[in-house]
Design an enzyme around this catalytic site. Sequence first.
Site, PDB file in Angstrom:
ATOM      1  N   ARG A 217       0.843  -1.184   0.000  1.00 10.84           N
ATOM      2  CA  ARG A 217       0.000   0.000   0.000  1.00 10.84           C
ATOM      3  C   ARG A 217       0.882   1.238   0.000  1.00 10.84           C
ATOM      4  NH1 ARG A 217      -3.313  -2.906  -1.491  1.00 10.84           N
ATOM      5  NH2 ARG A 217      -5.458  -3.250  -0.761  1.00 10.84           N
TER       6      ARG A 217
ATOM      7  N   GLU B 218      -4.771   6.775  -7.807  1.00  8.83           N
ATOM      8  CA  GLU B 218      -4.764   5.787  -8.879  1.00  8.83           C
ATOM      9  C   GLU B 218      -5.945   6.000  -9.808  1.00  8.83           C
ATOM     10  OE1 GLU B 218      -2.487   2.250  -6.357  1.00  8.83           O
ATOM     11  OE2 GLU B 218      -4.625   2.013  -6.824  1.00  8.83           O
TER      12      GLU B 218
ATOM     13  N   HIS C 260      -0.827  -0.883 -10.163  1.00  5.01           N
ATOM     14  CA  HIS C 260      -1.580  -1.646  -9.172  1.00  5.01           C
ATOM     15  C   HIS C 260      -2.232  -2.876  -9.788  1.00  5.01           C
ATOM     16  CE1 HIS C 260      -3.890  -1.234  -5.116  1.00  5.01           C
ATOM     17  NE2 HIS C 260      -3.480  -2.478  -5.341  1.00  5.01           N
TER      18      HIS C 260
END
Length: 368
Positions: A280, A311, A330
């Site tokens: 994270r 994101e 991600h």
Amino acid sequence: MKAAQDLRTPARVLVVDPAPGGTALTELTALAGLGLRPTVNLRRVPDAGLRARIEAEWETVDFDGFSEEQLAKRIEADGEGYEALKCRAGIPLTRALLERATADGLRRRLSLVGRAAAGSDTFDHEAARRLGVAIRTTPGANAHAVAELTVALMLDALRDVSRRTHALRAGSWSAAIEGLPTGSLADARVGLVGSGAIARRVAELVGAFGAEVRVFGSPRFTAGRATGWPGRRVETLADLLTGCDVVSVHVPATPETAGLIGVDELRMMRPGSVLINTARASVVPEAALDRALRDPESGPWRAAVDVFDVEGPGFSSPLADNPHCVLSPHVAGMTRSAMQAASRRLLEEFERFLRQPGPPNPSEVGSR
């Protein structure tokens, strides 16, 4: 679901984002088989053929599931409500949204939220417990996938693969062979921050390359629990950072892990070392990492990052133009097999919840 038991029609489940590809059809059929009536959000279903098949069989909607207001309005539409939500991305399950989804004015009250992923850091667990909303996730379902990309990013950072690719595409052989010879995983000391399923799989993989593994886990990772682990347990984070050539982060986003590896910790890392973050963004602040990478006298030499504070289409990061950092959008857990496994696991969690004889135990609500 007590709310469902009070109604003659099947309980409604809002599928904020279905499983990808053909797995979506299997998932929706299984939800219906559990006695749930899916309403499917098509916003993140790009395949026209799949959209048409979903539209032909189920009720569909189209909204931005990452928007708290749009999600809340969808739940409140016509005063109907939903007993369950299913997602695979980190939807904004805030206190305000949960209160709106459980309001007395709705005919159906939310009692279950399931995410086909390990994390739930965008969910307000305290509010969910208070309001009687159970949260279910699928920890470990994507462990192999995340571990694979973690090792790939290690190799990219150590061997400078991405930079050499760009140099060759630009027609510069001389730039492409700069920085040789490179480091490697063979005979490297790899430090893992975290001791869960992903970290363990990474340890197994890098061990096959000949790396020596050190592990700094949570307080629960005692010497006894470390017995048989494919790596040596260290007592402190400082021991790990100062003693390893590669450091890889595998802890969840919690108040305790926020800023865990900041400016001071980055300074501890060995000259020429590499940092990998597939966990994270809050654990390794991007601005601190960006500064450390640009300072040849401080911190890691290279980094690879798969997680960011901002994101999606609005992506931004101070690392975006950092030449010493490999970026990944991600996607560590997004393999076909991992996403199929997560979907299956979540369906099992839904079935287990629905089979409960009465309302969920308050001590279990939101705890998994």
